[in-house]
Design a protein around this motif. Structure first.
Motif, short mmCIF file in Angstrom:
data_model
loop_
_atom_site.label_atom_id
_atom_site.label_comp_id
_atom_site.label_asym_id
_atom_site.label_seq_id
_atom_site.Cartn_x
_atom_site.Cartn_y
_atom_site.Cartn_z
N LEU A 1 5.91 2.23 -1.69
CA LEU A 1 5.64 0.86 -2.13
C LEU A 1 4.15 0.63 -2.33
O LEU A 1 3.72 0.03 -3.32
CB LEU A 1 6.20 -0.13 -1.10
CG LEU A 1 5.95 -1.61 -1.40
CD1 LEU A 1 6.61 -2.00 -2.72
CD2 LEU A 1 6.48 -2.48 -0.27
N GLY A 2 3.33 1.13 -1.41
CA GLY A 2 1.88 0.96 -1.52
C GLY A 2 1.31 1.63 -2.75
O GLY A 2 0.47 1.07 -3.45
N LEU A 3 1.77 2.85 -3.01
CA LEU A 3 1.30 3.56 -4.21
C LEU A 3 1.76 2.85 -5.48
O LEU A 3 1.04 2.84 -6.48
CB LEU A 3 1.82 5.00 -4.19
CG LEU A 3 1.24 5.91 -3.08
CD1 LEU A 3 1.90 7.28 -3.13
CD2 LEU A 3 -0.27 6.03 -3.22
N GLY A 4 2.95 2.25 -5.42
CA GLY A 4 3.43 1.48 -6.56
C GLY A 4 2.55 0.27 -6.83
O GLY A 4 2.21 -0.02 -7.98
N ILE A 5 2.16 -0.43 -5.77
CA ILE A 5 1.26 -1.58 -5.91
C ILE A 5 -0.08 -1.15 -6.50
O ILE A 5 -0.63 -1.80 -7.40
CB ILE A 5 1.05 -2.26 -4.55
CG1 ILE A 5 2.34 -2.91 -4.05
CG2 ILE A 5 -0.08 -3.29 -4.62
CD1 ILE A 5 2.26 -3.46 -2.64
N ASP B 1 -6.66 -8.85 -9.31
CA ASP B 1 -6.22 -8.80 -7.92
C ASP B 1 -5.14 -7.74 -7.76
O ASP B 1 -4.50 -7.33 -8.74
CB ASP B 1 -5.68 -10.16 -7.46
CG ASP B 1 -6.73 -11.25 -7.53
OD1 ASP B 1 -7.75 -11.13 -6.84
OD2 ASP B 1 -6.53 -12.22 -8.29
N LEU B 2 -4.93 -7.30 -6.52
CA LEU B 2 -3.88 -6.32 -6.24
C LEU B 2 -2.53 -6.88 -6.65
O LEU B 2 -2.15 -7.99 -6.26
CB LEU B 2 -3.87 -5.97 -4.75
CG LEU B 2 -4.98 -5.04 -4.26
CD1 LEU B 2 -4.97 -4.97 -2.73
CD2 LEU B 2 -4.82 -3.64 -4.85
N ALA B 3 -1.80 -6.10 -7.46
CA ALA B 3 -0.46 -6.48 -7.94
C ALA B 3 -0.47 -7.80 -8.71
O ALA B 3 0.56 -8.46 -8.85
CB ALA B 3 0.52 -6.55 -6.78
N ASN C 1 -12.35 -8.72 2.05
CA ASN C 1 -11.08 -8.00 2.03
C ASN C 1 -11.28 -6.51 2.26
O ASN C 1 -10.50 -5.85 2.95
CB ASN C 1 -10.36 -8.22 0.70
CG ASN C 1 -9.95 -9.67 0.49
OD1 ASN C 1 -9.63 -10.37 1.44
ND2 ASN C 1 -9.97 -10.12 -0.74
N VAL C 2 -12.36 -5.97 1.68
CA VAL C 2 -12.68 -4.56 1.87
C VAL C 2 -13.01 -4.28 3.33
O VAL C 2 -12.52 -3.31 3.92
CB VAL C 2 -13.87 -4.15 0.97
CG1 VAL C 2 -14.35 -2.74 1.31
CG2 VAL C 2 -13.47 -4.21 -0.50
N PHE D 1 -7.85 0.36 -0.28
CA PHE D 1 -6.40 0.16 -0.12
C PHE D 1 -5.68 1.50 -0.06
O PHE D 1 -4.75 1.68 0.73
CB PHE D 1 -5.87 -0.68 -1.28
CG PHE D 1 -4.41 -1.01 -1.17
CD1 PHE D 1 -3.91 -1.71 -0.09
CD2 PHE D 1 -3.51 -0.60 -2.15
CE1 PHE D 1 -2.56 -2.03 0.03
CE2 PHE D 1 -2.16 -0.90 -2.05
CZ PHE D 1 -1.68 -1.62 -0.96
N LEU D 2 -6.12 2.45 -0.88
CA LEU D 2 -5.54 3.80 -0.82
C LEU D 2 -5.79 4.41 0.54
O LEU D 2 -4.91 5.07 1.12
CB LEU D 2 -6.15 4.69 -1.91
CG LEU D 2 -5.63 6.13 -1.98
CD1 LEU D 2 -4.13 6.17 -2.26
CD2 LEU D 2 -6.39 6.92 -3.06
N GLY D 3 -6.98 4.19 1.09
CA GLY D 3 -7.28 4.69 2.44
C GLY D 3 -6.38 4.04 3.47
O GLY D 3 -5.92 4.71 4.41
N GLN D 4 -6.11 2.75 3.32
CA GLN D 4 -5.23 2.05 4.26
C GLN D 4 -3.82 2.63 4.21
O GLN D 4 -3.17 2.80 5.25
CB GLN D 4 -5.19 0.56 3.92
CG GLN D 4 -4.28 -0.26 4.85
CD GLN D 4 -4.32 -1.74 4.53
OE1 GLN D 4 -5.36 -2.28 4.15
NE2 GLN D 4 -3.19 -2.41 4.66
#
Length: 278
Positions: free
Chosen positions: A70-74, A85-87, A248-249, A11-14
Motif C-alpha cells: 500500500l505504501g509503495l502504491g501511494i 501532496d502525497l496521494a 512533515n519530513v 516516506f520511502l524510508g518510513q
C-alpha cells in the motif's frame, strides 16, 4: 518541487524502516531463539506448540507485506501524477494515517505477546521468584538528567504555545495544544507507573533480565515524552514560518531514528534462558 522529492524519499524510508527492516529484525530474533533453544530443552519457554508461534509470525509478516504494498502504491501514485501532496491529499494526513496502518502489525504482535506471557504465567503458577528488595523508584532506572530534559522540553513546548497564542499564525489551534501535549505526558506517565509497580507477567524471568527490561522500557517512555514535546515545538515554529512541509519530513525522520534506537537496545542475546530449562 524539491520539497516533494525530499518528502518522497523520507516516506520511502518510513516504509522500509517501519514495515521491512524492523519487522524482519524481530522475526529474525524470534526465529533464532526458537532454533537455538528448542522446546525439548527449554519446556518452560513454550506454553504453546512452536508451530502455533510460527503461524502467528507468518501472519505478522503478511500484514507487513500488505502495508508495504500500500505504501509503495501511494508513493508511485504521487510521483507519476506529480501531485503537490502525497496521494493528492494532505501530506500530514497521509503520513499519520499510514503510520497507523504500520502500527497494526506491531499491535497484533504485542497482543500475541501479552497472551503468550499470560499462558506462560498460567503454566508456571507454582514457580515464584523472590522479590527484589531494591526500591522501585524511577531514578533507579532513568538518569535524572533525562528526567530534567523531559521537564524542560515540556515547559519549552508550553511556553511556545503560549507565545503563539499571543501572536497566532494561520491555522494555529490555540491553547488546546497544551492539552494535547499534557495528555501525552499523562499517558506516558501512566505507562511508567504500570511498569514500575504493575503486575509482572513472566514469573520465570531472571532478576537481572527484569531490571534490564524495565530500564529499557522506562527510558523509551521518557524519550517518547521528550521527542513528542520537541516535535510539537518545532512543528509550531515551522508552521509560523510557513514551512509545514519540512515539519512533515522531520516527523517521518524522527520515527525512523526512534525505531533504529529501539532495535539497538533490544538485547535478546543477553537474556538468561537457563531459567526456562526443564
Amino acid at each position: 518541487m524539491w520539497q516533494n522529492y525530499l518528502l518522497y524519499g523520507v516516506f520511502l524510508g518510513q516504509i522500509f524502516v517501519l514495515s521491512v527492516y524492523f519487522p524482519r529484525k524481530i522475526l529474525g530474533l524470534i526465529d533464532t531463539t526458537i532454533m537455538q533453544r528448542p522446546s525439548a530443552d527449554y519446556p518452560k519457554l513454550y506454553p504453546i506448540d512452536v508451530t502455533v508461534i510460527q503461524g502467528k509470525l507468518k501472519l505478522f509478516a503478511l500484514f507487513n507485506c500488505l502495508v508495504v504494498a500500500l505504501g509503495l502504491g501511494i508513493l508511485a501514485y504521487s510521483i507519476f501524477n506529480t501531485t503537490d501532496d502525497l496521494a493528492g491529499w494532505d501530506d500530514q494526513g497521509v503520513l499519520v494515517s499510514y503510520l497507523m496502518l504500520q502500527y497494526i502489525p506491531m499491535i497484533f504482535l504485542a497482543v500475541q505477546g501479552f497472551i503468550y506471557l499470560n499462558l506462560m504465567r498460567d503454566k508456571n503458577k507454582s514457580i515464584y521468584r523472590s522479590a527484589d528488595s531494591t526500591p522501585r523508584k524511577l531514578t533507579d532506572y532513568v538518569p535524572k538528567t533525562l528526567l530534567i530534559c523531559a521537564l524542560v522540553s515540556y515547559v519549552l513546548c508550553v511556553a511556545t504555545i503560549i507565545y503563539f497564542n499571543q501572536y497566532p499564525f494561520d491555522g494555529f489551534a490555540g491553547l488546546v495544544n497544551i492539552l494535547g501535549v499534557s495528555v501525552i505526558y499523562v499517558g506516558l506517565g501512566f505507562g511508567i507507573y504500570q511498569k514500575l509497580y504493575g503486575k509482572k507477567y513472566n514469573p520465570l524471568k531472571a532478576t537481572n533480565d527484569r531490571k534490564f527490561e524495565t530500564t529499557v522500557v522506562l527510558k523509551l517512555l521518557v524519550l517518547s515524552a521528550i521527542f513528542s514535546s520537541l516535535y510539537l515545538t518545532i512543528s509550531l515554529i515551522l508552521a509560523s514560518l510557513d514551512m509545514r512541509d519540512l515539519g512533515n519530513v522531520i516527523y517521518s525522520v524522527y520515527l525512523q531514528i526512534f525505531v533504529f534506537y529501539i532495535y539497538q537496545v533490544m538485547k535478546f542475546d543477553q537474556v538468561d534462558y537457563s531459567v526456562y530449562k526443564a
